[in-house]
Write a protein that holds these residues in place. Structure first.
Motif, mmCIF file in Angstrom:
data_model
loop_
_atom_site.group_PDB
_atom_site.id
_atom_site.type_symbol
_atom_site.label_atom_id
_atom_site.label_comp_id
_atom_site.label_asym_id
_atom_site.label_seq_id
_atom_site.Cartn_x
_atom_site.Cartn_y
_atom_site.Cartn_z
ATOM 1 N N ILE A 139 -18.237 -1.138 5.768
ATOM 2 C CA ILE A 139 -18.423 -0.675 7.142
ATOM 3 C C ILE A 139 -18.216 -1.811 8.140
ATOM 4 N N PHE A 140 -18.280 -3.055 7.656
ATOM 5 C CA PHE A 140 -18.146 -4.225 8.526
ATOM 6 C C PHE A 140 -16.790 -4.909 8.364
ATOM 7 N N LYS A 141 -15.805 -4.244 7.788
ATOM 8 C CA LYS A 141 -14.536 -4.899 7.499
ATOM 9 C C LYS A 141 -13.822 -5.355 8.756
ATOM 10 N N ASN A 142 -14.109 -4.752 9.899
ATOM 11 C CA ASN A 142 -13.484 -5.177 11.149
ATOM 12 C C ASN A 142 -14.463 -5.906 12.064
ATOM 13 N N GLU A 143 -15.597 -6.311 11.494
ATOM 14 C CA GLU A 143 -16.631 -6.961 12.323
ATOM 15 C C GLU A 143 -16.112 -8.264 12.920
ATOM 16 N N ALA A 144 -15.538 -9.127 12.094
ATOM 17 C CA ALA A 144 -14.996 -10.386 12.598
ATOM 18 C C ALA A 144 -13.502 -10.484 12.343
ATOM 19 N N TRP A 145 -13.040 -9.822 11.292
ATOM 20 C CA TRP A 145 -11.606 -9.801 10.991
ATOM 21 C C TRP A 145 -11.335 -8.646 10.047
ATOM 22 N N ASP A 146 -10.087 -8.348 9.830
ATOM 23 C CA ASP A 146 -9.714 -7.254 8.949
ATOM 24 C C ASP A 146 -9.551 -7.785 7.540
ATOM 25 N N THR A 147 -10.472 -7.406 6.648
ATOM 26 C CA THR A 147 -10.371 -7.862 5.267
ATOM 27 C C THR A 147 -9.364 -7.012 4.509
ATOM 28 N N SER A 148 -8.877 -7.548 3.438
ATOM 29 C CA SER A 148 -7.887 -6.842 2.640
ATOM 30 C C SER A 148 -7.996 -7.299 1.200
ATOM 31 N N GLU A 149 -7.039 -6.889 0.384
ATOM 32 C CA GLU A 149 -7.019 -7.335 -1.003
ATOM 33 C C GLU A 149 -6.947 -8.855 -1.075
ATOM 34 N N LYS A 150 -6.196 -9.454 -0.168
ATOM 35 C CA LYS A 150 -6.034 -10.906 -0.157
ATOM 36 C C LYS A 150 -6.910 -11.474 0.953
ATOM 37 N N PHE A 151 -8.212 -11.618 0.656
ATOM 38 C CA PHE A 151 -9.149 -11.970 1.713
ATOM 39 C C PHE A 151 -9.403 -13.458 1.816
ATOM 40 N N ILE A 152 -8.841 -14.275 0.924
ATOM 41 C CA ILE A 152 -9.199 -15.689 0.922
ATOM 42 C C ILE A 152 -8.733 -16.399 2.186
ATOM 43 N N ARG A 169 -22.438 9.003 12.497
ATOM 44 C CA ARG A 169 -21.751 7.835 13.053
ATOM 45 C C ARG A 169 -22.636 6.593 12.960
ATOM 46 N N TYR A 170 -21.960 5.456 12.918
ATOM 47 C CA TYR A 170 -22.641 4.163 12.940
ATOM 48 C C TYR A 170 -21.910 3.292 13.952
ATOM 49 N N ASN A 171 -22.615 2.869 14.991
ATOM 50 C CA ASN A 171 -21.988 2.096 16.074
ATOM 51 C C ASN A 171 -20.754 2.816 16.627
ATOM 52 N N GLN A 172 -20.890 4.115 16.836
ATOM 53 C CA GLN A 172 -19.844 4.962 17.407
ATOM 54 C C GLN A 172 -18.666 5.197 16.475
ATOM 55 N N ARG A 173 -18.777 4.766 15.213
ATOM 56 C CA ARG A 173 -17.694 4.985 14.249
ATOM 57 C C ARG A 173 -18.160 5.988 13.200
ATOM 58 N N PRO A 174 -17.307 6.950 12.828
ATOM 59 C CA PRO A 174 -17.716 7.943 11.828
ATOM 60 C C PRO A 174 -17.917 7.310 10.459
ATOM 61 N N LEU A 175 -18.891 7.822 9.728
ATOM 62 C CA LEU A 175 -19.190 7.341 8.387
ATOM 63 C C LEU A 175 -18.492 8.232 7.361
ATOM 64 N N THR A 176 -17.779 7.606 6.452
ATOM 65 C CA THR A 176 -17.054 8.355 5.431
ATOM 66 C C THR A 176 -17.944 8.612 4.222
ATOM 67 N N ASP A 177 -17.502 9.550 3.377
ATOM 68 C CA ASP A 177 -18.240 9.830 2.151
ATOM 69 C C ASP A 177 -18.287 8.608 1.242
ATOM 70 N N GLU A 178 -17.236 7.779 1.287
ATOM 71 C CA GLU A 178 -17.203 6.570 0.466
ATOM 72 C C GLU A 178 -18.359 5.645 0.809
ATOM 73 N N ILE A 179 -18.660 5.531 2.102
ATOM 74 C CA ILE A 179 -19.755 4.669 2.535
ATOM 75 C C ILE A 179 -21.095 5.261 2.107
ATOM 76 N N TYR A 180 -21.246 6.581 2.251
ATOM 77 C CA TYR A 180 -22.479 7.227 1.804
ATOM 78 C C TYR A 180 -22.725 6.961 0.317
ATOM 79 N N VAL A 181 -21.711 7.202 -0.490
ATOM 80 C CA VAL A 181 -21.849 7.023 -1.937
ATOM 81 C C VAL A 181 -22.164 5.573 -2.262
#
Length: 491
Positions: free
Chosen positions: A164-177, A388-400
């Motif tokens: 849920i925080f992947k865009n908090e400071a930057w966009d994380t991805s598979e190559k996050f290093i 919603r969390y901080n005005q962003r919709p929550l997906t089922d993936e996050i719930y699970v």
């Protein structure tokens, strides 16, 4: 196929860096006025030599450019680096003047680097300065490591709803290093600034420079190690400033999401410090719990006045809630309600992306939103409701992900409590020790491991079990447990 080379390279480099930092407590011992304490420098010299030689050897053997670091390597690196750092950090504690066995030293080092704050050391008032400083430094390292992990690693690994925080400071991805390297310096700078500010405030209010340095390192990291057996209570003598309130402020700062501090500085988004739903929810919890326990404290210490009851309440609430573990008094003396109260709030924790421990308040927000949406759907089966969390919709993936985290959290706690009870601990000690390990809080409950005691009387097997619990709790469980899956190794 798993690529072990970058894991070995990064872990070796971190161990080498840890060995270099051992020179700081070594110098502290050499500068000591006590001849016995001065002789303790050799323990850090041996520890530094071992860490630098082995760490640099591992790094050199796997040297080369790291083009990317995938998800599976990320899981391995996270677990391997924290375990390796603990193994080497324990060496000077085992060889030095604290006279600890290696199991005790490992427990102390794991408690430090996971910012738990549980200790097996007594006689802190007369302990060698190098050992005291090293314990504090480990918690400081663990705190900044958790911040970087929370923003660079866990969102990419999708652990416990952290995506849920992947865009908090930057966009994380598979190559996050690359992203981790890009932002870790900024996060570390903010962390260092608050540490220096805390040191100046504590020094200004009467602590010696040495005590102020140690407590600044462990307050902002919400670690809780102290230089005194009676913790912060030792500094609340007549004529001293309100050191407990100063420490409370910095424990709260350490429990706020550092990504928002970074966004405020780099993007000018200062309003988020007051509008972010996680921060507001955390502030509401602190206020509510402080009022509840203040009423209880006032009934016990009515002769001291309402303001003193408030100071005692907010300090201990924030200390346990954030997983810091400082103490100003033995709250076991406040009655059965206070014991149950502090046992329950130790599991909550602070904000995600902070140095604090526990389950993190955002997960409670997600769980509450799931309950509300479910209730609405029961009442209105044809309605469409989106949480919603901080005005962003929550997906089922996050719930699970979040609900799975809750299940694993309490299943691990129950398992550890049963193991500790099976090793001979009484019920209260076993349950509270399991809770304080999993939640990375520090003191437990009761005469043995409560605020007035420590974990030295526990058998070695219990200390090892608790050390595993500390690591699981600090690394958000799945980061370690996924390594036990055969599917992980099959790819």
């Amino acid at each position: 196929m798993l690529n072990f080379r970058p894991v070995l390279l990064v872990t070796g480099a971190l161990v080498t860096a840890l060995g270099v930092t051992m020179l700081i407590p070594m110098i502290a011992d050499l500068l000591s006025q006590d001849e016995v304490h001065r002789a303790d420098w050799s323990a850090f010299a041996v520890g530094a030599a071992a860490a630098i030689l082995i760490g640099s050897g591992a790094a050199a053997a796997s040297w080369g450019r790291i083009d990317d670091l995938g998800i599976r390597e990320g899981f391995m690196l996270t677990a391997a680096s924290w375990l390796a750092l603990t193994l080497f950090a324990a060496i000077p504690l085992a060889l030095g003047g604290l006279h600890l066995s290696y199991v005790d030293a490992f427990f102390e080092a794991m408690s430090g680097i996971t910012t738990t704050g549980s200790t097996v050391v007594s006689g802190l008032d007369d302990a060698p300065p190098g050992a005291l400083l090293w314990r504090s430094m480990l918690q400081w390292f663990g705190g900044v490591g958790v911040i970087i992990m929370a923003f660079a690693v866990l969102p990419a690994l999708k652990v416990g709803g952290m995506q849920i925080f992947k865009n908090e400071a930057w966009d994380t991805s598979e190559k996050f290093i690359a992203n981790a390297a890009q932002y870790s310096l900024g996060l570390s700078g903010i962390y260092g600034f608050f540490t220096v500010l805390c040191f100046l405030c504590l020094w200004g209010f009467g602590m010696t420079p040495f005590d102020a340095v140690n407590h600044a390192l462990t307050a902002v990291s919400t670690g809780g190690f102290s230089t005194k057996d009676s913790s912060i209570g030792a500094f609340l003598t007549v004529g001293r400033g309100p050191i407990d309130l100063v420490v409370t402020v910095f424990m709260i700062i350490g429990s706020l999401p550092f990504g928002i501090f970074l966004a405020a500085i780099t993007r000018g988004a200062w309003k988020r410090l007051f509008t972010d739903s996680q921060i507001r929810f955390f502030a509401g919890i602190v206020a509510f719990l402080t009022i509840v326990i203040m009423i209880e404290v006032y009934e016990v210490y009515a002769h001291l006045g309402l303001f003193t009851a408030f100071r005692m309440a907010i300090f201990n609430v924030v200390s346990i809630l954030t997983g810091t573990g400082y103490a100003t008094t033995d709250y076991d003396d406040w009655g059965a309600f206070a014991i149950a109260f502090f046992f329950c709030i130790m599991f909550i924790g602070g904000c995600a992306g902070s140095t604090s421990c526990g389950m993190k308040v955002f997960r409670f927000q997600v769980a509450l939103s799931a309950i509300v949406v479910y209730a609405k759907r029961l009442a209105h089966p044809s309605g469409v409701f989106v949480a919603r969390y901080n005005q962003r919709p929550l997906t089922d993936e996050i719930y699970v992900s979040v609900l799975s985290f809750f299940f694993v959290y309490f299943a691990t706690f129950a398992t550890l409590a049963v193991i500790l009870a099976g090793l001979g601990l009484d019920t209260l000690t076993a349950i509270s020790s399991a809770g304080t390990a999993i939640a990375n809080v520090g003191p437990g409950l009761g005469d043995i491991v409560g605020p007035a005691g420590n974990f030295a009387p526990l058998p070695d097997a219990a200390k090892i079990a608790m050390s595993i619990g500390m690591m699981l709790g600090r690394l958000e469980f799945f980061t370690v447990l996924v390594l036990l899956s055969p599917a992980f190794w099959r790819g």
